[in-house]
Design an enzyme around this catalytic site. Structure first.
Site, PDB file in Angstrom:
ATOM      1  N   ASP A   1      54.937  38.720  90.264  1.00  0.00           N
ATOM      2  CA  ASP A   1      55.199  40.167  90.193  1.00  0.00           C
ATOM      3  C   ASP A   1      54.041  40.961  89.627  1.00  0.00           C
ATOM      4  O   ASP A   1      54.093  42.193  89.631  1.00  0.00           O
ATOM      5  CB  ASP A   1      56.457  40.420  89.340  1.00  0.00           C
TER       6      ASP A   1
ATOM      7  N   HIS B   1      56.754  32.530  83.047  1.00  0.00           N
ATOM      8  CA  HIS B   1      57.611  31.981  84.105  1.00  0.00           C
ATOM      9  C   HIS B   1      58.355  30.783  83.544  1.00  0.00           C
ATOM     10  O   HIS B   1      57.813  30.015  82.764  1.00  0.00           O
ATOM     11  CB  HIS B   1      56.763  31.536  85.317  1.00  0.00           C
TER      12      HIS B   1
HETATM   13  C1  SDX Z   1      60.382  36.109  88.881  1.00  0.00           C
HETATM   14  O1  SDX Z   1      62.551  31.702  88.375  1.00  0.00           O
HETATM   15  C2  SDX Z   1      61.776  32.142  89.323  1.00  0.00           C
HETATM   16  O2  SDX Z   1      61.223  31.379  90.104  1.00  0.00           O
HETATM   17  C3  SDX Z   1      61.609  33.653  89.411  1.00  0.00           C
HETATM   18  C4  SDX Z   1      60.590  34.128  90.415  1.00  0.00           C
HETATM   19  C5  SDX Z   1      61.037  33.871  91.829  1.00  0.00           C
HETATM   20  O3  SDX Z   1      60.162  33.767  92.708  1.00  0.00           O
HETATM   21  O4  SDX Z   1      62.279  33.872  92.082  1.00  0.00           O
HETATM   22  O5  SDX Z   1      59.344  33.487  90.201  1.00  0.00           O
HETATM   23  C6  SDX Z   1      60.387  35.637  90.312  1.00  0.00           C
HETATM   24  O6  SDX Z   1      61.405  36.494  88.383  1.00  0.00           O
HETATM   25  C7  SDX Z   1      59.096  36.017  88.102  1.00  0.00           C
HETATM   26  C8  SDX Z   1      59.266  36.447  86.592  1.00  0.00           C
HETATM   27  C9  SDX Z   1      59.278  37.967  86.505  1.00  0.00           C
HETATM   28  N1  SDX Z   1      59.637  38.420  85.164  1.00  0.00           N
HETATM   29  C10 SDX Z   1      58.740  38.966  84.322  1.00  0.00           C
HETATM   30  O7  SDX Z   1      57.532  39.076  84.566  1.00  0.00           O
HETATM   31  C11 SDX Z   1      59.345  39.500  83.028  1.00  0.00           C
HETATM   32  C12 SDX Z   1      58.489  39.046  81.839  1.00  0.00           C
HETATM   33  N2  SDX Z   1      58.598  37.622  81.724  1.00  0.00           N
HETATM   34  C13 SDX Z   1      59.600  37.095  80.865  1.00  0.00           C
HETATM   35  O8  SDX Z   1      60.647  37.840  80.431  1.00  0.00           O
HETATM   36  C14 SDX Z   1      59.753  35.578  80.870  1.00  0.00           C
HETATM   37  O9  SDX Z   1      58.499  35.028  80.888  1.00  0.00           O
HETATM   38  C15 SDX Z   1      60.612  34.981  81.983  1.00  0.00           C
HETATM   39  C16 SDX Z   1      61.932  35.661  82.081  1.00  0.00           C
HETATM   40  C17 SDX Z   1      59.901  35.070  83.284  1.00  0.00           C
HETATM   41  C18 SDX Z   1      60.805  33.485  81.654  1.00  0.00           C
HETATM   42  O10 SDX Z   1      61.566  33.451  80.497  1.00  0.00           O
HETATM   43  P1  SDX Z   1      61.945  32.041  79.791  1.00  0.00           P
HETATM   44  O11 SDX Z   1      61.513  30.896  80.623  1.00  0.00           O
HETATM   45  O12 SDX Z   1      63.398  32.136  79.408  1.00  0.00           O
HETATM   46  O13 SDX Z   1      61.016  32.031  78.513  1.00  0.00           O
HETATM   47  P2  SDX Z   1      61.413  32.635  77.128  1.00  0.00           P
HETATM   48  O14 SDX Z   1      61.999  34.017  77.309  1.00  0.00           O
HETATM   49  O15 SDX Z   1      62.213  31.626  76.389  1.00  0.00           O
HETATM   50  O16 SDX Z   1      59.973  32.819  76.436  1.00  0.00           O
HETATM   51  C19 SDX Z   1      59.310  31.722  75.827  1.00  0.00           C
HETATM   52  C20 SDX Z   1      58.408  32.351  74.777  1.00  0.00           C
HETATM   53  C21 SDX Z   1      59.147  33.332  73.857  1.00  0.00           C
HETATM   54  O17 SDX Z   1      58.422  33.391  72.624  1.00  0.00           O
HETATM   55  P3  SDX Z   1      58.935  32.468  71.379  1.00  0.00           P
HETATM   56  O18 SDX Z   1      60.416  32.850  71.182  1.00  0.00           O
HETATM   57  O19 SDX Z   1      58.756  31.043  71.851  1.00  0.00           O
HETATM   58  O20 SDX Z   1      58.042  32.879  70.224  1.00  0.00           O
HETATM   59  O21 SDX Z   1      57.405  33.148  75.421  1.00  0.00           O
HETATM   60  C22 SDX Z   1      57.600  34.524  75.061  1.00  0.00           C
HETATM   61  C23 SDX Z   1      58.993  34.657  74.534  1.00  0.00           C
HETATM   62  O22 SDX Z   1      59.085  35.743  73.604  1.00  0.00           O
HETATM   63  N3  SDX Z   1      57.411  35.285  76.311  1.00  0.00           N
HETATM   64  C24 SDX Z   1      56.756  36.444  76.403  1.00  0.00           C
HETATM   65  C25 SDX Z   1      56.772  36.771  77.769  1.00  0.00           C
HETATM   66  N4  SDX Z   1      57.438  35.829  78.443  1.00  0.00           N
HETATM   67  C26 SDX Z   1      57.830  34.918  77.543  1.00  0.00           C
HETATM   68  N5  SDX Z   1      56.157  37.226  75.456  1.00  0.00           N
HETATM   69  C27 SDX Z   1      55.578  38.364  75.916  1.00  0.00           C
HETATM   70  N6  SDX Z   1      55.542  38.740  77.220  1.00  0.00           N
HETATM   71  C28 SDX Z   1      56.134  37.972  78.168  1.00  0.00           C
HETATM   72  N7  SDX Z   1      56.097  38.353  79.440  1.00  0.00           N
END
Ligand code: SDX
Length: 392
Positions: free
Chosen positions: A328, A271
């Site tokens: 989710d 998140h």
């Molecule tokens: C919702 O914003 C909100 O409030 C949204 C929400 C709402 O109520 O409106 O809460 C609802 O959208 C919840 C999130 C649902 N999405 C997912 O579950 C999809 C999987 N999660 C991700 O794609 C990610 O965690 C996000 C999109 C939720 C957040 O992305 P960020 O903040 O841009 O973080 P990032 O992509 O920069 O990741 C940081 C690091 C990265 O690794 P490094 O490059 O630092 O090595 O964490 C890793 C990412 O690769 N990472 C994950 C991961 N999420 C982040 N690695 C594996 N699996 C994951 N799920």
């Protein structure tokens, strides 16, 4: 930065507005709507009460709630001609595309919903969409299942009526199930608002051009559809199903999620704001156990989800990046136990988020926010002379 403008991809460090609606503390996993803790609201309030709280800022008296509900019911008839638009879709159309299209189509049938300069006009537009949106949600489902469309029953509660419109079988009485009504009511409360997330920021920026409420909501629905946002609840179930088909081999999926070459992410984890447990995920996980046992549903997917969570919470890759289950991760397990098809999961998220989008749009307009128009740092070609086609 070019010395003048600093770029902040994904607005990770940019505040877009002041807001008095929802408070998040990502480090401590705190979520409050208008100052009330999400744990209290999920346990003690109804979704319609929470919608009123988010939109108007106070918990309603019983008279205020009755009037709100009656005004909504008075608007719960969707023009028959909207069904012709629905008929134009193939059965296979994704319900989120149907929902955003029909929400936008409603403008043509409710032109007065566009200008909301007076408080009275704003209120009318709000109860109008609160009345019609659940009908569109139910119609999106019935389109897929090929069942006759239904307008529901004004004698039922707001959430119970939604379930009736979704699930009433032709030629049979709608069977009320309080466990399902209570579970959906709680899920909708937990999804109702979440400060400046992607879809809410979309609703605010589209509304900042003074596009109408319904047009702004339609844009928000499309933003929510993405698998990185609300679409994650569908992607989680598809991931858990794939793991189940793979013999429950969670380790393989954990490895994929950590492999930088592999675009696969562990859906339902991580998140932007919560660097601790998403408080909603904690409540939903508990509710999943309760609802499945109350409904007598044995779902191996729940055990796979718990196994995956346990592994991730002990895996340095996830711990270092503070990746915890989000809203989710468990919600789809409850939706499925309630008989909601996986393609409808994100529509259910939109149904819950509707009052939050409305509240944020209303605040943006009341605060007379300027039109959203960020700058950029230009990195393209410098000035070039035009070249005739013969010389290219
Ligand atoms: C919702 O914003 C909100 O409030 C949204 C929400 C709402 O109520 O409106 O809460 C609802 O959208 C919840 C999130 C649902 N999405 C997912 O579950 C999809 C999987 N999660 C991700 O794609 C990610 O965690 C996000 C999109 C939720 C957040 O992305 P960020 O903040 O841009 O973080 P990032 O992509 O920069 O990741 C940081 C690091 C990265 O690794 P490094 O490059 O630092 O090595 O964490 C890793 C990412 O690769 N990472 C994950 C991961 N999420 C982040 N690695 C594996 N699996 C994951 N799920």
């Amino acid at each position: 930065t070019d010395g003048v403008t600093t770029i902040d991809p994904g607005f990770k460090n940019t505040g877009s507005c002041t807001s008095a609606i929802t408070f998040l503390n990502g480090e401590e996993g705190i979520l409050r709507y208008r100052g009330y803790a999400i744990e209290d609201l999920a346990e003690k309030a109804s979704f319609l009460e929470v919608a009123y709280l988010l939109i108007f800022g106070e918990l309603p008296t019983s008279d205020q709630l009755d009037k709100f509900h009656n005004d909504i019911k008075a608007q719960s008839h969707v023009d028959e001609d909207v069904k012709k638009i629905l008929d134009g879709f193939p059965k296979s159309a994704h319900p989120m595309g149907v929902l955003s299209s029909l929400t936008s189509a409603l403008i043509a049938f409710n032109p007065s919903s566009v200008n909301v300069d007076s408080e009275e006009d704003m209120y009318k537009a709000i109860v109008n969409i609160m009345g019609k949106f659940p009908v569109l949600v139910a119609w999106a489902l019935r389109k897929r299942t090929g069942q006759p469309l239904d307008y529901g029953d004004d004698n039922l509660g707001y959430v119970e009526n939604i379930l009736k419109m979704m699930f009433k079988k032709p030629n049979s009485e709608y069977k009320h199930n309080q466990v399902v009504v209570d579970a959906l009511d709680k899920l909708l409360i937990l999804h109702a608002d979440h400060e400046q997330n992607c879809s809410t920021s979309t609703v605010r920026i589209v509304g900042s051009s003074h596009a109408g409420l319904f047009a702004s909501l339609s844009a928000g629905i499309n933003a929510l559809w993405g698998p990185l946002h609300g679409g994650a609840n569908q992607a989680v179930l598809e991931m858990l199903e794939a793991i189940k088909e793979d013999g429950g081999d969670t380790k393989k999926y954990m490895a994929k999620a950590k492999d930088k070459e592999d675009p696969f992410r562990l859906m339902g984890f991580g998140h932007r704001v919560y660097k601790n447990f998403d408080p909603r995920a904690r409540i939903i996980k508990k509710a999943a156990d309760e609802v499945l046992s109350d409904l007598g549903v044995e779902d191996p997917i729940l055990e796979i989800a718990k196994g995956l969570e346990k592994e991730a919470l002990n895996d340095p890759y996830f711990v270092d990046r503070k990746l915890y289950p989000n809203v989710d991760f468990y919600s789809g397990i409850i939706y499925r136990a309630m008989g909601i098809p996986v393609e409808m999961f994100t529509v259910m998220f939109a149904l819950g988020r509707l009052p939050g989008w409305i509240a944020q749009w209303k605040e943006m307009r009341e605060n007379k926010e300027p039109i959203g128009r960020p700058r950029q740092v230009y990195v393209g070609e410098t000035h070039r002379e035009f070249k005739e086609v013969s010389k290219r």
